[in-house]
Design a protein around this motif. Structure first.
Motif, PDB file in Angstrom:
ATOM      1  N   LEU A  33       0.849  -1.182   0.000  1.00 59.14           N
ATOM      2  CA  LEU A  33       0.000   0.000   0.000  1.00 59.14           C
ATOM      3  C   LEU A  33       0.887   1.235   0.000  1.00 59.14           C
ATOM      4  CD1 LEU A  33      -2.698  -1.092   2.591  1.00 59.14           C
ATOM      5  CD2 LEU A  33      -2.827  -1.143   0.103  1.00 59.14           C
ATOM      6  N   GLN A  34       0.546   2.169  -0.891  1.00 60.92           N
ATOM      7  CA  GLN A  34       1.312   3.390  -1.003  1.00 60.92           C
ATOM      8  C   GLN A  34       0.381   4.589  -0.935  1.00 60.92           C
ATOM      9  OE1 GLN A  34       3.097   2.582  -4.834  1.00 60.92           O
ATOM     10  NE2 GLN A  34       5.138   2.254  -3.862  1.00 60.92           N
ATOM     11  N   ARG A  35       0.827   5.568  -0.230  1.00 66.17           N
ATOM     12  CA  ARG A  35       0.058   6.816  -0.146  1.00 66.17           C
ATOM     13  C   ARG A  35       0.261   7.580  -1.460  1.00 66.17           C
ATOM     14  NH1 ARG A  35       1.161   9.661   5.518  1.00 66.17           N
ATOM     15  NH2 ARG A  35      -0.749  10.719   4.831  1.00 66.17           N
ATOM     16  N   ALA A  36      -0.442   8.687  -1.479  1.00 61.81           N
ATOM     17  CA  ALA A  36      -0.403   9.474  -2.711  1.00 61.81           C
ATOM     18  C   ALA A  36       1.004   9.995  -3.012  1.00 61.81           C
ATOM     19  CB  ALA A  36      -1.387  10.646  -2.596  1.00 61.81           C
ATOM     20  N   ASP A  37       1.790  10.208  -1.943  1.00 59.76           N
ATOM     21  CA  ASP A  37       3.156  10.717  -2.163  1.00 59.76           C
ATOM     22  C   ASP A  37       4.147   9.598  -2.483  1.00 59.76           C
ATOM     23  OD1 ASP A  37       3.232   9.483   0.253  1.00 59.76           O
ATOM     24  OD2 ASP A  37       3.907  11.235   1.408  1.00 59.76           O
ATOM     25  N   GLY A  38       3.705   8.354  -2.580  1.00 56.72           N
ATOM     26  CA  GLY A  38       4.543   7.249  -2.958  1.00 56.72           C
ATOM     27  C   GLY A  38       5.147   6.505  -1.799  1.00 56.72           C
ATOM     28  N   ALA A  50       5.382   3.916   1.226  1.00 57.12           N
ATOM     29  CA  ALA A  50       4.667   2.679   1.589  1.00 57.12           C
ATOM     30  C   ALA A  50       4.097   2.814   2.996  1.00 57.12           C
ATOM     31  CB  ALA A  50       5.623   1.495   1.506  1.00 57.12           C
ATOM     32  N   VAL A  51       2.945   2.230   3.197  1.00 62.10           N
ATOM     33  CA  VAL A  51       2.284   2.292   4.502  1.00 62.10           C
ATOM     34  C   VAL A  51       2.769   1.119   5.329  1.00 62.10           C
ATOM     35  CG1 VAL A  51       0.077   2.265   5.738  1.00 62.10           C
ATOM     36  CG2 VAL A  51       0.273   3.380   3.480  1.00 62.10           C
ATOM     37  N   ARG A  52       3.335   1.437   6.491  1.00 60.74           N
ATOM     38  CA  ARG A  52       3.856   0.396   7.370  1.00 60.74           C
ATOM     39  C   ARG A  52       3.073   0.299   8.689  1.00 60.74           C
ATOM     40  NH1 ARG A  52       8.233   2.766   4.857  1.00 60.74           N
ATOM     41  NH2 ARG A  52       9.642   1.309   3.774  1.00 60.74           N
ATOM     42  N   ASP A  53       2.303   1.314   8.979  1.00 58.26           N
ATOM     43  CA  ASP A  53       1.582   1.359  10.262  1.00 58.26           C
ATOM     44  C   ASP A  53       0.168   1.891   9.974  1.00 58.26           C
ATOM     45  OD1 ASP A  53       0.707   1.564  12.836  1.00 58.26           O
ATOM     46  OD2 ASP A  53       2.345   2.847  13.523  1.00 58.26           O
ATOM     47  N   PRO A  54      -0.813   1.224  10.533  1.00 56.89           N
ATOM     48  CA  PRO A  54      -2.193   1.717  10.290  1.00 56.89           C
ATOM     49  C   PRO A  54      -2.399   3.157  10.761  1.00 56.89           C
ATOM     50  CG  PRO A  54      -2.236  -0.498  11.204  1.00 56.89           C
ATOM     51  CD  PRO A  54      -0.868  -0.062  11.276  1.00 56.89           C
ATOM     52  N   GLU A  87      -9.050   7.981   3.282  1.00 60.99           N
ATOM     53  CA  GLU A  87      -7.890   8.291   2.406  1.00 60.99           C
ATOM     54  C   GLU A  87      -7.762   7.231   1.314  1.00 60.99           C
ATOM     55  OE1 GLU A  87      -3.044   9.079   2.665  1.00 60.99           O
ATOM     56  OE2 GLU A  87      -4.157   8.620   4.508  1.00 60.99           O
ATOM     57  N   THR A  88      -7.459   7.666   0.142  1.00 65.52           N
ATOM     58  CA  THR A  88      -7.299   6.747  -0.981  1.00 65.52           C
ATOM     59  C   THR A  88      -5.844   6.314  -1.057  1.00 65.52           C
ATOM     60  OG1 THR A  88      -9.064   7.864  -2.187  1.00 65.52           O
ATOM     61  CG2 THR A  88      -7.526   6.479  -3.474  1.00 65.52           C
ATOM     62  N   LEU A  89      -5.617   5.005  -1.092  1.00 63.72           N
ATOM     63  CA  LEU A  89      -4.270   4.454  -1.193  1.00 63.72           C
ATOM     64  C   LEU A  89      -4.086   3.701  -2.518  1.00 63.72           C
ATOM     65  CD1 LEU A  89      -3.902   3.020   2.454  1.00 63.72           C
ATOM     66  CD2 LEU A  89      -3.107   5.209   1.597  1.00 63.72           C
ATOM     67  N   ARG A  90      -2.930   3.436  -2.819  1.00 61.08           N
ATOM     68  CA  ARG A  90      -2.631   2.699  -4.043  1.00 61.08           C
ATOM     69  C   ARG A  90      -2.109   1.331  -3.637  1.00 61.08           C
ATOM     70  NH1 ARG A  90      -4.673   3.649  -8.947  1.00 61.08           N
ATOM     71  NH2 ARG A  90      -3.394   2.632 -10.548  1.00 61.08           N
ATOM     72  N   ALA A  91      -2.780   0.252  -4.069  1.00 66.67           N
ATOM     73  CA  ALA A  91      -2.367  -1.116  -3.733  1.00 66.67           C
ATOM     74  C   ALA A  91      -1.643  -1.719  -4.938  1.00 66.67           C
ATOM     75  CB  ALA A  91      -3.568  -1.953  -3.331  1.00 66.67           C
ATOM     76  N   ARG A  92      -0.444  -2.158  -4.675  1.00 67.11           N
ATOM     77  CA  ARG A  92       0.374  -2.749  -5.756  1.00 67.11           C
ATOM     78  C   ARG A  92       0.504  -4.227  -5.507  1.00 67.11           C
ATOM     79  NH1 ARG A  92       6.368  -0.795  -7.650  1.00 67.11           N
ATOM     80  NH2 ARG A  92       6.521  -2.234  -9.464  1.00 67.11           N
ATOM     81  N   VAL A  93       0.116  -5.003  -6.506  1.00 61.86           N
ATOM     82  CA  VAL A  93       0.179  -6.464  -6.415  1.00 61.86           C
ATOM     83  C   VAL A  93       1.084  -6.976  -7.519  1.00 61.86           C
ATOM     84  CG1 VAL A  93      -2.096  -6.705  -5.319  1.00 61.86           C
ATOM     85  CG2 VAL A  93      -1.900  -6.679  -7.835  1.00 61.86           C
TER      86      VAL A  93
END
Length: 402
Positions: free
Chosen positions: A367-372, A374-378, A385-391
């Motif tokens: 999961l990446q925020r709009a600024d790129g 990665a999300v490591r902590d909830p 907030e809209t996140l970007r999920a990369r699979v």
């Protein structure tokens, strides 16, 4: 004092002769040394006439004396003797002739002559006329030999015959002169100078067959010694008098014991030279033959070497070594490439296993925020907030619920 005279008032001959006689009369008696060349003793005459000569300068003067003066030395004095005269100069006006009136005559002994020669020898030696460094070497084979000797003398015959026996083609320029007496010195000096002035004369030989001390006095004369010292042509002295060497022996470039010895020293022996040439020729042949033999042995040794007998053998051996080294290089390179390929495959597998793409393939997403980031902590995201999920196969958007 000079007499007064003019072209208009000349002096008569008699007056001039009288004046000369007056001047000479004022001269005192002197001791004079010379050699008697002419002697006149007329029977019954009370006066003896003789001529006194200086051999060195070719000058003579008349001498008169009373008979009793000459009789005192008549037993030991004759023509050719050297004497010392105590005399007064006189002028005979009628004939205009100068003479000496002798009051005493003394013979010059051998001991006195030798003492004077020794003094002259020391004086000339101090001038360096006898120095060894000024002596010149004789030519090996003179073109023309100058010979100064007595006419039809044994010395001339010995020199000519022995020289021609040793070298038949030898040439001579002979000057026959008196070798003793009052005329010897000037004529020997003149002959030496004439031969020295010639460019074709290579050596000068002054020869005489020995003699008494008095006979050899001309060859110790200072004028002759200086003339020889001034020669540009080498001079050989061949007087042939062993007990008392004349001064010519000391100033000459070479001293010969006899005229025959002079011929041997001046001219080489044709037989000896032919033998020397033969020996040298044989020696040269032996040297050349030894050199050729040595070089032939060296050449044979060089030809026997394997590199000369089979010149391609070295190339073939080197070709085998090159082939072996080439095969070894290829094997070594193949081994290195195989090992590098194995290491690369292993490293690639490790990189693939540890890469994020492999994790995503196992079903994980990032999961990446709009600024790129990665999300490591909830707690890092906000509700809604809209996140970007990369699979593994791509990415998509997700919204965070409260």
């Amino acid at each position: 004092m000079a007499a007064n005279s003019t072209p208009e008032s000349p002096l008569p001959v008699g007056e001039v002769s009288r004046l000369i006689g007056g001047w000479i009369d004022r001269l005192g008696a002197v001791w004079v040394e010379g050699q008697i060349t002419q002697l006149s003793r007329r029977p019954g005459a009370g006066v003896v006439f003789l001529t006194l000569r200086d051999p060195s300068y070719d000058i003579s003067v008349s001498v008169t004396c009373y008979r009793q003066v000459f009789d005192a030395v008549a037993d030991v004095v004759g023509e050719g003797a050297r004497v010392v005269v105590h005399a007064k100069p006189e002028w005979y006006a009628p004939r205009g002739q100068l003479s000496l009136r002798a009051a005493e005559i003394k013979p010059v002994g051998v001991g006195e002559l030798l003492a004077r020669l020794e003094q002259l020898k020391k004086a000339l030696a101090r001038e360096g006329l006898f120095a060894a460094e000024r002596k010149r070497p004789l030519p090996f084979l003179p073109r023309l030999i100058g010979l100064v000797c007595g006419r039809a003398s044994a010395a001339e015959r010995d020199v000519l015959e022995n020289a021609r026996h040793r070298w038949p083609a030898v040439r001579f320029e002979v000057r026959n002169v008196p070798v003793q007496g009052v005329h010897a010195v000037p004529q020997v000096v003149r002959a030496v100078k004439e031969l020295d002035a010639r460019d074709d004369v290579d050596v000068i030989v002054v020869a005489r067959g020995g003699g008494s001390v008095e006979d050899l006095l001309p060859f110790s004369d200072e004028q002759l010694v200086r003339a020889v010292a001034a020669c540009r042509t080498p001079v050989v002295s061949a007087i042939g008098h062993e007990p008392d060497s004349p001064l010519l022996d000391l100033v000459a470039d070479l001293r010969a014991s006899t005229p025959t010895d002079a011929a041997k020293k001046v001219v080489p022996d044709v037989g000896e030279e032919y033998e020397r040439v033969r020996l040298l020729r044989d020696r040269a042949r032996r040297c050349v033959a030894a050199f050729v033999d040595r070089e032939e042995r060296g050449l044979a040794h060089a030809l026997a070497r394997p590199s000369i007998q089979d010149p391609h053998r070295m190339i073939e051996e080197r070709a085998e070594q090159v082939t072996a080294l080439l095969d070894r290089g290829r094997r070594s390179l193949r081994h290195h490439l195989d090992r590098a390929d194995s290491e690369l495959t292993h490293t690639h597998a490790r990189v693939v296993a540890l890469s994020p793409a492999a994790t995503l393939k196992r079903g994980y997403a990032v999961l990446q925020r709009a600024d790129g980031h990665a999300v490591r902590d909830p707690g890092e995201v906000e509700p809604g907030e809209t996140l970007r999920a990369r699979v593994s196969e791509g990415d998509f958007s997700v919204r965070v619920d409260a």
